[in-house]
Scaffold this motif. Structure first.
Motif, PDB file in Angstrom:
ATOM      1  N   SER A 183       0.847  -1.195   0.000  1.00 37.61           N
ATOM      2  CA  SER A 183       0.000   0.000   0.000  1.00 37.61           C
ATOM      3  C   SER A 183       0.879   1.240   0.000  1.00 37.61           C
ATOM      4  O   SER A 183       1.808   1.343   0.808  1.00 37.61           O
ATOM      5  CB  SER A 183      -0.915   0.007   1.233  1.00 37.61           C
ATOM      6  OG  SER A 183      -1.822  -1.070   1.188  1.00 37.61           O
ATOM      7  N   PRO A 184       0.622   2.196  -0.886  1.00 38.15           N
ATOM      8  CA  PRO A 184       1.441   3.416  -0.924  1.00 38.15           C
ATOM      9  C   PRO A 184       1.352   4.192   0.385  1.00 38.15           C
ATOM     10  O   PRO A 184       0.290   4.267   1.009  1.00 38.15           O
ATOM     11  CB  PRO A 184       0.823   4.216  -2.079  1.00 38.15           C
ATOM     12  CG  PRO A 184       0.105   3.207  -2.913  1.00 38.15           C
ATOM     13  CD  PRO A 184      -0.382   2.166  -1.954  1.00 38.15           C
ATOM     14  N   LEU A 185       2.466   4.761   0.813  1.00 36.40           N
ATOM     15  CA  LEU A 185       2.499   5.569   2.027  1.00 36.40           C
ATOM     16  C   LEU A 185       1.876   6.941   1.774  1.00 36.40           C
ATOM     17  O   LEU A 185       1.720   7.375   0.626  1.00 36.40           O
ATOM     18  CB  LEU A 185       3.950   5.738   2.496  1.00 36.40           C
ATOM     19  CG  LEU A 185       4.700   4.444   2.813  1.00 36.40           C
ATOM     20  CD1 LEU A 185       6.158   4.752   3.148  1.00 36.40           C
ATOM     21  CD2 LEU A 185       4.026   3.686   3.956  1.00 36.40           C
ATOM     22  N   GLU A 186       1.529   7.619   2.862  1.00 35.84           N
ATOM     23  CA  GLU A 186       0.851   8.910   2.741  1.00 35.84           C
ATOM     24  C   GLU A 186       1.681   9.936   1.998  1.00 35.84           C
ATOM     25  O   GLU A 186       1.140  10.820   1.331  1.00 35.84           O
ATOM     26  CB  GLU A 186       0.472   9.435   4.128  1.00 35.84           C
ATOM     27  CG  GLU A 186      -0.650   8.652   4.786  1.00 35.84           C
ATOM     28  CD  GLU A 186      -1.147   9.316   6.058  1.00 35.84           C
ATOM     29  OE1 GLU A 186      -0.956  10.547   6.190  1.00 35.84           O
ATOM     30  OE2 GLU A 186      -1.707   8.628   6.904  1.00 35.84           O
ATOM     31  N   SER A 191       3.665   9.301  -0.414  1.00 29.99           N
ATOM     32  CA  SER A 191       3.977   8.804  -1.750  1.00 29.99           C
ATOM     33  C   SER A 191       3.074   9.479  -2.786  1.00 29.99           C
ATOM     34  O   SER A 191       1.900   9.751  -2.513  1.00 29.99           O
ATOM     35  CB  SER A 191       3.780   7.287  -1.808  1.00 29.99           C
ATOM     36  OG  SER A 191       3.777   6.833  -3.153  1.00 29.99           O
ATOM     37  N   TYR A 202      -0.184   7.710  -3.275  1.00 33.53           N
ATOM     38  CA  TYR A 202      -1.117   7.533  -2.156  1.00 33.53           C
ATOM     39  C   TYR A 202      -2.553   7.635  -2.662  1.00 33.53           C
ATOM     40  O   TYR A 202      -2.904   8.546  -3.401  1.00 33.53           O
ATOM     41  CB  TYR A 202      -0.872   8.581  -1.075  1.00 33.53           C
ATOM     42  CG  TYR A 202      -1.746   8.397   0.143  1.00 33.53           C
ATOM     43  CD1 TYR A 202      -1.585   7.284   0.962  1.00 33.53           C
ATOM     44  CD2 TYR A 202      -2.745   9.316   0.449  1.00 33.53           C
ATOM     45  CE1 TYR A 202      -2.377   7.103   2.086  1.00 33.53           C
ATOM     46  CE2 TYR A 202      -3.548   9.152   1.569  1.00 33.53           C
ATOM     47  CZ  TYR A 202      -3.357   8.039   2.384  1.00 33.53           C
ATOM     48  OH  TYR A 202      -4.162   7.861   3.492  1.00 33.53           O
TER      49      TYR A 202
END
Length: 299
Positions: free
Chosen positions: A86-89, A91, A94
Motif C-alpha cells: 500500500s502506498p504511504l501517505e 507517496s 497515495y
C-alpha cells in the motif's frame, strides 16, 4: 542429533528484558494487534504474491489458488501483503490500491460477488443495479486505482448456492483477470480446490499452493520462540523443551493462526498474573478449547 539441539532456536538478537513501564491496557492492546513473524511456508506464499505483483501484463495472467485448513495463516498473509504494497501517505501514489483484498460472499451469487469487490474499494454503488452496470463500474474503478493483484478470500463459499450462479461467478473472475490483465489470487480451504476443479480452464489457470500444518519440529520451536519474543514479556520464555513445544502444538493442533492466538492469550495471562513468562503452568491457566473440539461442539 539430540532432542535439545533439535529444539534450540538459532541465535538471534533478543529484545531487551527491561521495558519502560506502560499502562496495562496499552500492553494488552499491543498483544492483540496483528503481527507477522518470519517462517518458511509464509515467506514462500509472500514470495509467490510478490512474483505475481511484478509480473508483466499479458493476455492470460498467471493466477494462484492458495489453500489450507481454517486458521492456518492464509488471511494474515494476504493482509500483510496488502499492507506492504500500500502506498504511504507521502507517496505520489497515495490513494492507489495496487493490491485489493476481497472477502467472498457467503454463497455463490454474481451480484453478491460484485458487491463484495465494490465494498472493498469503498465505492458507492446501488445493490439493486444490474450486474452489467456493476461489472462496468468494477473495470473502471480497478483500472483507476491501479490494481495489480486481486485477492479473493474464502472462495470455498462458492460451493454453497446454485450451480449456475457458481459458474457465472467463476467465469466472471476469469474474465476480470483477462480484461484487466492482472493476476487473481484465490484463497480458501481444501474445498476451494474442488471449486476450481469444476472448470478445466480454471483448474489449469489457478495453480494450487497448499500451506501445511506444522509438525512438532525445530522449525516450529523457532517460530514459537520468535513470536513470543515479539510479545515483549519481561521474562525470557524457554522453548528448548520438547514438552513445552509439544504442548503448544497439541493445543493449537499445528495451525499457525491458532498457535499465534494461543501464545497471545498465554502472554496476556502472564502479564495479568505478574509472572511475565510462558511455560506449561501458564498454558494450563489459559481459557482454551482446541479447534477440533470447537467444531465438534458446534455440530
Amino acid at each position: 542429533m539430540v532432542m535439545r539441539d533439535l529444539f534450540t532456536p538459532d541465535p538471534a538478537p533478543m529484545l531487551p528484558l527491561e521495558f519502560p513501564q506502560v499502562e496495562l491496557e496499552g500492553r494488552i492492546r499491543r498483544l492483540r494487534s496483528p503481527r507477522y513473524v518470519d517462517y518458511d511456508a509464509g515467506n514462500a506464499i509472500l514470495g509467490r504474491l510478490a512474483w505475481l505483483y511484478d509480473h508483466p501484463k499479458v493476455t492470460r495472467p498467471p493466477c494462484s489458488l492458495i489453500y489450507s485448513d481454517t486458521n492456518n495463516g492464509k488471511t494474515a498473509l494476504a493482509h500483510k501483503f496488502a499492507r506492504d504494497y500500500s502506498p504511504l501517505e507521502d507517496s505520489p501514489d497515495y490513494g492507489k490500491r495496487p493490491v485489493v483484498y476481497v472477502h467472498a460472499p457467503p454463497f455463490a451469487d454474481l451480484n453478491g460477488f460484485y458487491d463484495a469487490i465494490l465494498r472493498s474499494l469503498n465505492a458507492p454503488y446501488r445493490s439493486t443495479a444490474r450486474a452489467q452496470a456493476k461489472w462496468d463500474q468494477l473495470l473502471q474503478l480497478l483500472t483507476a486505482v491501479g490494481t495489480r493483484v486481486l485477492i479473493l478470500d474464502e472462495v470455498n463459499n462458492f460451493l454453497i448456492g446454485k450451480v449456475d450462479q457458481r459458474g457465472m461467478v467463476l467465469n466472471s473472475l476469469k474474465s476480470l483477470s483477462n480484461e484487466l490483465r492482472i493476476p487473481v489470487v484465490a484463497m480458501g480451504t481444501q474445498d476451494a480446490v474442488r471449486v476450481f476443479q469444476t472448470d478445466q480452464q480454471l483448474g489449469n489457470r489457478f495453480e494450487p499452493i497448499g500451506i501445511p500444518r506444522w509438525a512438532v519440529s525445530r522449525e516450529y520451536a523457532v517460530f514459537v520462540a520468535r513470536y513470543v519474543q515479539s510479545l515483549e514479556l519481561k521474562q525470557e520464555s524457554e522453548f528448548r523443551s520438547k514438552d513445552l513445544v509439544g504442548r503448544i502444538h497439541a493445543m493449537s493442533e499445528g495451525l499457525t493462526g491458532e498457535t499465534c492466538k494461543l501464545l497471545a492469550l498465554a502472554a496476556e495471562t502472564a502479564i495479568h498474573t505478574g509472572r511475565e513468562i510462558i511455560d506449561i503452568g501458564m498454558l494450563e491457566q489459559v481459557p482454551w478449547v482446541m479447534p477440533s473440539e470447537r467444531r465438534r461442539v458446534a455440530r
